[in-house]
Design a protein around this motif. Sequence first.
Motif, PDB file in Angstrom:
ATOM      1  N   SER A  72     -23.103  -2.528  29.018  1.00 11.09           N
ATOM      2  CA  SER A  72     -23.062  -2.429  30.563  1.00 11.09           C
ATOM      3  C   SER A  72     -23.456  -3.928  31.011  1.00 11.09           C
ATOM      4  O   SER A  72     -24.402  -4.588  30.625  1.00 11.09           O
ATOM      5  CB  SER A  72     -24.127  -1.475  31.012  1.00 11.09           C
ATOM      6  N   LYS A  73     -22.434  -4.424  31.961  1.00 16.42           N
ATOM      7  CA  LYS A  73     -22.646  -5.552  32.456  1.00 16.42           C
ATOM      8  C   LYS A  73     -23.606  -5.667  33.605  1.00 16.42           C
ATOM      9  O   LYS A  73     -24.364  -6.590  33.655  1.00 16.42           O
ATOM     10  CB  LYS A  73     -21.331  -6.056  33.011  1.00 16.42           C
ATOM     11  N   LYS A  74     -23.583  -4.571  34.416  1.00 11.35           N
ATOM     12  CA  LYS A  74     -24.712  -4.629  35.307  1.00 11.35           C
ATOM     13  C   LYS A  74     -25.919  -4.358  34.895  1.00 11.35           C
ATOM     14  O   LYS A  74     -26.877  -5.136  35.499  1.00 11.35           O
ATOM     15  CB  LYS A  74     -24.448  -3.478  36.459  1.00 11.35           C
ATOM     16  N   LYS A  75     -26.372  -3.584  33.906  1.00 11.96           N
ATOM     17  CA  LYS A  75     -27.492  -3.374  33.373  1.00 11.96           C
ATOM     18  C   LYS A  75     -27.856  -4.394  32.374  1.00 11.96           C
ATOM     19  O   LYS A  75     -29.077  -4.366  32.065  1.00 11.96           O
ATOM     20  CB  LYS A  75     -27.754  -2.073  32.953  1.00 11.96           C
ATOM     21  N   ASN A  76     -27.043  -5.192  31.835  1.00 14.86           N
ATOM     22  CA  ASN A  76     -27.271  -6.282  30.756  1.00 14.86           C
ATOM     23  C   ASN A  76     -27.551  -5.497  29.613  1.00 14.86           C
ATOM     24  O   ASN A  76     -28.562  -5.952  28.881  1.00 14.86           O
ATOM     25  CB  ASN A  76     -28.317  -7.170  31.226  1.00 14.86           C
ATOM     26  N   ALA A 160     -18.101  -2.480  27.082  1.00 13.66           N
ATOM     27  CA  ALA A 160     -17.773  -2.780  28.379  1.00 13.66           C
ATOM     28  C   ALA A 160     -16.449  -3.966  28.150  1.00 13.66           C
ATOM     29  O   ALA A 160     -16.330  -4.409  27.107  1.00 13.66           O
ATOM     30  CB  ALA A 160     -18.757  -3.803  28.913  1.00 13.66           C
ATOM     31  N   GLU A 161     -15.647  -3.995  29.144  1.00 12.62           N
ATOM     32  CA  GLU A 161     -14.931  -4.792  29.326  1.00 12.62           C
ATOM     33  C   GLU A 161     -15.051  -6.167  29.874  1.00 12.62           C
ATOM     34  O   GLU A 161     -15.070  -6.245  30.921  1.00 12.62           O
ATOM     35  CB  GLU A 161     -13.627  -4.308  30.035  1.00 12.62           C
ATOM     36  N   CYS A 162     -15.311  -7.135  28.972  1.00  9.92           N
ATOM     37  CA  CYS A 162     -15.934  -8.294  29.299  1.00  9.92           C
ATOM     38  C   CYS A 162     -15.400  -9.540  28.214  1.00  9.92           C
ATOM     39  O   CYS A 162     -15.086  -9.517  27.369  1.00  9.92           O
ATOM     40  CB  CYS A 162     -17.349  -8.426  29.740  1.00  9.92           C
ATOM     41  N   HIS A 163     -15.728 -10.732  28.881  1.00  8.69           N
ATOM     42  CA  HIS A 163     -15.263 -12.043  28.106  1.00  8.69           C
ATOM     43  C   HIS A 163     -16.053 -11.919  26.849  1.00  8.69           C
ATOM     44  O   HIS A 163     -15.777 -12.292  25.889  1.00  8.69           O
ATOM     45  CB  HIS A 163     -15.343 -13.206  29.102  1.00  8.69           C
ATOM     46  N   THR A 164     -17.547 -11.543  26.836  1.00  8.83           N
ATOM     47  CA  THR A 164     -18.403 -11.787  25.811  1.00  8.83           C
ATOM     48  C   THR A 164     -17.888 -10.906  24.770  1.00  8.83           C
ATOM     49  O   THR A 164     -17.648 -11.315  23.439  1.00  8.83           O
ATOM     50  CB  THR A 164     -19.692 -11.567  26.232  1.00  8.83           C
ATOM     51  N   ASN A 165     -17.291  -9.723  25.086  1.00  8.73           N
ATOM     52  CA  ASN A 165     -16.914  -8.620  23.996  1.00  8.73           C
ATOM     53  C   ASN A 165     -15.565  -9.278  23.447  1.00  8.73           C
ATOM     54  O   ASN A 165     -15.296  -9.062  22.017  1.00  8.73           O
ATOM     55  CB  ASN A 165     -16.665  -7.616  24.526  1.00  8.73           C
ATOM     56  N   PHE A 166     -14.712  -9.884  24.196  1.00  6.21           N
ATOM     57  CA  PHE A 166     -13.324 -10.085  23.940  1.00  6.21           C
ATOM     58  C   PHE A 166     -13.681 -11.437  22.774  1.00  6.21           C
ATOM     59  O   PHE A 166     -12.812 -11.605  21.794  1.00  6.21           O
ATOM     60  CB  PHE A 166     -12.686 -10.739  25.050  1.00  6.21           C
TER      61      PHE A 166
END
Length: 253
Positions: A72-76, A160-166
């Motif tokens: 979760s990007k919003k809840k970190n 989550a779909e985010c740069h960190t996970n990529f």
Amino acid sequence: GKTCFNFAELVAAGTYCKTSLNGTCRFIQSLINLRPNLRRLIFPTGFRVGMSNVINSGNLQFETTELELVTSKKKNLSAMRIYWCLVYLAHQMEKLIESSIVDRSFQESIVFSKLQDAIVVVFGIDKAAENTGAAIRVANRKNGNSSDYTQLLAAVMNAAECHTNFVRTFFSEKSPLKNFLQSIVNDWYQSLILEIGGQCRCVTFTPLPRLDPCTPRRITVNVAQLYTCSSEDGEDIDWHSEPIFNELSPSNR
């Protein structure tokens, strides 16, 4: 009589009609029941086992890894999630090329682009429902811009779909996907396609030394066929083939 269809063609026909193996077999059996003389005239014997072997032989090996990823990007928030990736990524691309040639949907690149004698590959990374997948398709397939002809190369499960996970998954130095996609972008791959008797095989390779990215490189193949026949009494002919690769000079590209 001579069999008109082989197992690979029947599997390709079922895929094109979006029919399962059982559905294809039921359709074939219904035709045979209506016209018993078609049993060996058009369809091969043992078609269910033969088609099943073709499908199973196409299973691709993959590896799974459990990584700590952002959920979760919003809840970190983060948690351990599964990332899987094909071991031999080019095999997926080769299967897509082979199937388009077998079912006669393959078209030359000059028909839909300014490229000549090229296999055009499209890839992307997107999230669907809870999972994020890296998928590929071959643009040479006519009307192939659909989910039916788009196949996964790797996927992240429930993250989550985010740069960190990529960076930790698809584009990690430990994952083969990064170099595979970069080689496609750099136009470093060449494909050797061989079609004989309704069956097709595609082999992907990288000529060495590598040229600068996106430098045109055309390679011709001359297949020398040497055959002998011990007699003329109906014995089979022994065939021996040796491929010879020739890279065209810059002036002939």
